[in-house]
Design a protein around this motif. Structure first.
Motif, PDB file in Angstrom:
ATOM      1  N   SER A  36      16.505  18.302   9.208  1.00 52.20           N
ATOM      2  CA  SER A  36      15.932  18.335  10.555  1.00 52.20           C
ATOM      3  C   SER A  36      14.581  19.044  10.543  1.00 52.20           C
ATOM      4  O   SER A  36      13.774  18.868  11.442  1.00 52.20           O
ATOM      5  N   GLU A  37      14.328  19.852   9.495  1.00 50.47           N
ATOM      6  CA  GLU A  37      13.049  20.542   9.382  1.00 50.47           C
ATOM      7  C   GLU A  37      11.955  19.650   8.795  1.00 50.47           C
ATOM      8  O   GLU A  37      10.799  19.747   9.145  1.00 50.47           O
ATOM      9  N   LYS A  38      12.348  18.795   7.845  1.00 45.03           N
ATOM     10  CA  LYS A  38      11.360  17.971   7.154  1.00 45.03           C
ATOM     11  C   LYS A  38      11.927  16.575   6.921  1.00 45.03           C
ATOM     12  O   LYS A  38      12.900  16.404   6.205  1.00 45.03           O
ATOM     13  N   ALA A  39      11.289  15.592   7.515  1.00 46.43           N
ATOM     14  CA  ALA A  39      11.745  14.212   7.365  1.00 46.43           C
ATOM     15  C   ALA A  39      11.408  13.694   5.969  1.00 46.43           C
ATOM     16  O   ALA A  39      10.427  14.102   5.356  1.00 46.43           O
ATOM     17  N   ALA A  40      12.236  12.794   5.474  1.00 44.89           N
ATOM     18  CA  ALA A  40      11.968  12.135   4.195  1.00 44.89           C
ATOM     19  C   ALA A  40      10.915  11.063   4.427  1.00 44.89           C
ATOM     20  O   ALA A  40      10.975  10.315   5.398  1.00 44.89           O
ATOM     21  N   THR A  41       9.935  11.007   3.532  1.00 39.51           N
ATOM     22  CA  THR A  41       8.842  10.042   3.674  1.00 39.51           C
ATOM     23  C   THR A  41       8.887   9.033   2.523  1.00 39.51           C
ATOM     24  O   THR A  41       9.636   9.199   1.557  1.00 39.51           O
ATOM     25  N   MET A  42       8.034   8.031   2.624  1.00 38.90           N
ATOM     26  CA  MET A  42       7.903   7.062   1.530  1.00 38.90           C
ATOM     27  C   MET A  42       7.450   7.765   0.259  1.00 38.90           C
ATOM     28  O   MET A  42       7.825   7.362  -0.836  1.00 38.90           O
ATOM     29  N   VAL A  74       4.299  -3.822  -0.704  1.00 36.87           N
ATOM     30  CA  VAL A  74       5.426  -2.984  -0.297  1.00 36.87           C
ATOM     31  C   VAL A  74       5.802  -3.380   1.124  1.00 36.87           C
ATOM     32  O   VAL A  74       4.962  -3.387   2.027  1.00 36.87           O
ATOM     33  N   LEU A  75       7.070  -3.715   1.296  1.00 36.95           N
ATOM     34  CA  LEU A  75       7.593  -4.076   2.613  1.00 36.95           C
ATOM     35  C   LEU A  75       8.638  -3.052   3.035  1.00 36.95           C
ATOM     36  O   LEU A  75       9.501  -2.685   2.239  1.00 36.95           O
ATOM     37  N   ILE A  76       8.542  -2.611   4.271  1.00 37.14           N
ATOM     38  CA  ILE A  76       9.548  -1.735   4.853  1.00 37.14           C
ATOM     39  C   ILE A  76      10.195  -2.520   5.975  1.00 37.14           C
ATOM     40  O   ILE A  76       9.527  -2.875   6.956  1.00 37.14           O
ATOM     41  N   ASP A  80       4.813  -5.168   6.373  1.00 33.34           N
ATOM     42  CA  ASP A  80       3.885  -4.578   5.422  1.00 33.34           C
ATOM     43  C   ASP A  80       3.799  -3.076   5.675  1.00 33.34           C
ATOM     44  O   ASP A  80       3.606  -2.640   6.807  1.00 33.34           O
ATOM     45  N   TRP A  81       3.920  -2.299   4.617  1.00 25.73           N
ATOM     46  CA  TRP A  81       3.957  -0.853   4.801  1.00 25.73           C
ATOM     47  C   TRP A  81       2.648  -0.297   5.335  1.00 25.73           C
ATOM     48  O   TRP A  81       2.620   0.810   5.866  1.00 25.73           O
ATOM     49  N   ALA A  88       3.175   8.031   4.327  1.00 27.63           N
ATOM     50  CA  ALA A  88       3.579   8.968   5.372  1.00 27.63           C
ATOM     51  C   ALA A  88       4.756   8.444   6.204  1.00 27.63           C
ATOM     52  O   ALA A  88       5.326   9.197   7.002  1.00 27.63           O
ATOM     53  N   TYR A  89       5.131   7.172   6.021  1.00 27.96           N
ATOM     54  CA  TYR A  89       6.228   6.604   6.807  1.00 27.96           C
ATOM     55  C   TYR A  89       7.481   7.461   6.661  1.00 27.96           C
ATOM     56  O   TYR A  89       7.868   7.841   5.551  1.00 27.96           O
ATOM     57  N   GLU A  90       8.132   7.786   7.764  1.00 32.54           N
ATOM     58  CA  GLU A  90       9.370   8.567   7.749  1.00 32.54           C
ATOM     59  C   GLU A  90      10.540   7.616   7.559  1.00 32.54           C
ATOM     60  O   GLU A  90      10.851   6.803   8.430  1.00 32.54           O
ATOM     61  N   VAL A  91      11.172   7.730   6.403  1.00 32.41           N
ATOM     62  CA  VAL A  91      12.277   6.853   6.032  1.00 32.41           C
ATOM     63  C   VAL A  91      13.465   7.102   6.952  1.00 32.41           C
ATOM     64  O   VAL A  91      13.804   8.245   7.262  1.00 32.41           O
ATOM     65  N   GLN A  92      14.095   6.009   7.368  1.00 32.81           N
ATOM     66  CA  GLN A  92      15.264   6.066   8.241  1.00 32.81           C
ATOM     67  C   GLN A  92      16.500   5.589   7.485  1.00 32.81           C
ATOM     68  O   GLN A  92      16.406   4.770   6.569  1.00 32.81           O
ATOM     69  N   ASP A  93      17.652   6.088   7.875  1.00 37.77           N
ATOM     70  CA  ASP A  93      18.901   5.641   7.275  1.00 37.77           C
ATOM     71  C   ASP A  93      19.046   4.135   7.471  1.00 37.77           C
ATOM     72  O   ASP A  93      18.823   3.628   8.566  1.00 37.77           O
ATOM     73  N   GLY A  94      19.343   3.420   6.392  1.00 43.58           N
ATOM     74  CA  GLY A  94      19.529   1.974   6.475  1.00 43.58           C
ATOM     75  C   GLY A  94      18.266   1.169   6.223  1.00 43.58           C
ATOM     76  O   GLY A  94      18.319  -0.069   6.247  1.00 43.58           O
ATOM     77  N   ASP A  95      17.142   1.821   5.983  1.00 39.12           N
ATOM     78  CA  ASP A  95      15.907   1.092   5.705  1.00 39.12           C
ATOM     79  C   ASP A  95      16.042   0.225   4.458  1.00 39.12           C
ATOM     80  O   ASP A  95      16.817   0.531   3.550  1.00 39.12           O
ATOM     81  N   HIS A  96      15.265  -0.838   4.431  1.00 40.75           N
ATOM     82  CA  HIS A  96      15.189  -1.740   3.282  1.00 40.75           C
ATOM     83  C   HIS A  96      13.736  -1.760   2.828  1.00 40.75           C
ATOM     84  O   HIS A  96      12.851  -2.153   3.586  1.00 40.75           O
TER      85      HIS A  96
END
Length: 106
Positions: A36-42, A74-76, A80-81, A88-96
């Motif tokens: 919750s303090e730091k989001a996971a990024t690409m 790279v596709l998120i 296109d990323w 800097a994109y913040e990865v979300q649970d379930g991302d492809h």
């Protein structure tokens, strides 16, 4: 603050799958730490991919500065990323996330 694990599907194509330990396996599900303090990024995801999935010629996927090489699409979630903020994109649970080489030898 609570830590959690994000489940992300990573897919390789166009020859990038040959860089992994199991070159015929194009899809991989990885677990990425987030809090919750730091989001996971690409950027975090790419580091995990380089550490855990890429076993051969990592320079074919990333440049010396850690950025994805030109010629790798790279596709998120099928977008296109560049539209999503790239590293800097913040990865979300379930991302492809998909890495596809657009460069071909001849």
């Amino acid at each position: 603050m609570s830590d959690s694990k994000l489940s992300v599907t990573v897919e390789f194509g166009g020859g990038t799958e040959l860089l992994t330990a199991t070159p015929k396996q194009k899809k991989h599900v990885v677990s990425l730490a987030s809090s919750s303090e730091k989001a996971a990024t690409m950027s975090n995801l790419l580091g995990l991919i380089l550490k855990d999935l890429i076993v051969e010629r990592p320079e074919m996927l990333v440049e010396g500065d850690g950025n994805v090489r030109p010629g790798i699409l790279v596709l998120i979630n099928d977008a296109d990323w560049e539209l999503e903020g790239e590293m800097a994109y913040e990865v979300q649970d379930g991302d492809h996330v998909c890495f596809i080489s657009t460069l071909h030898g001849g």
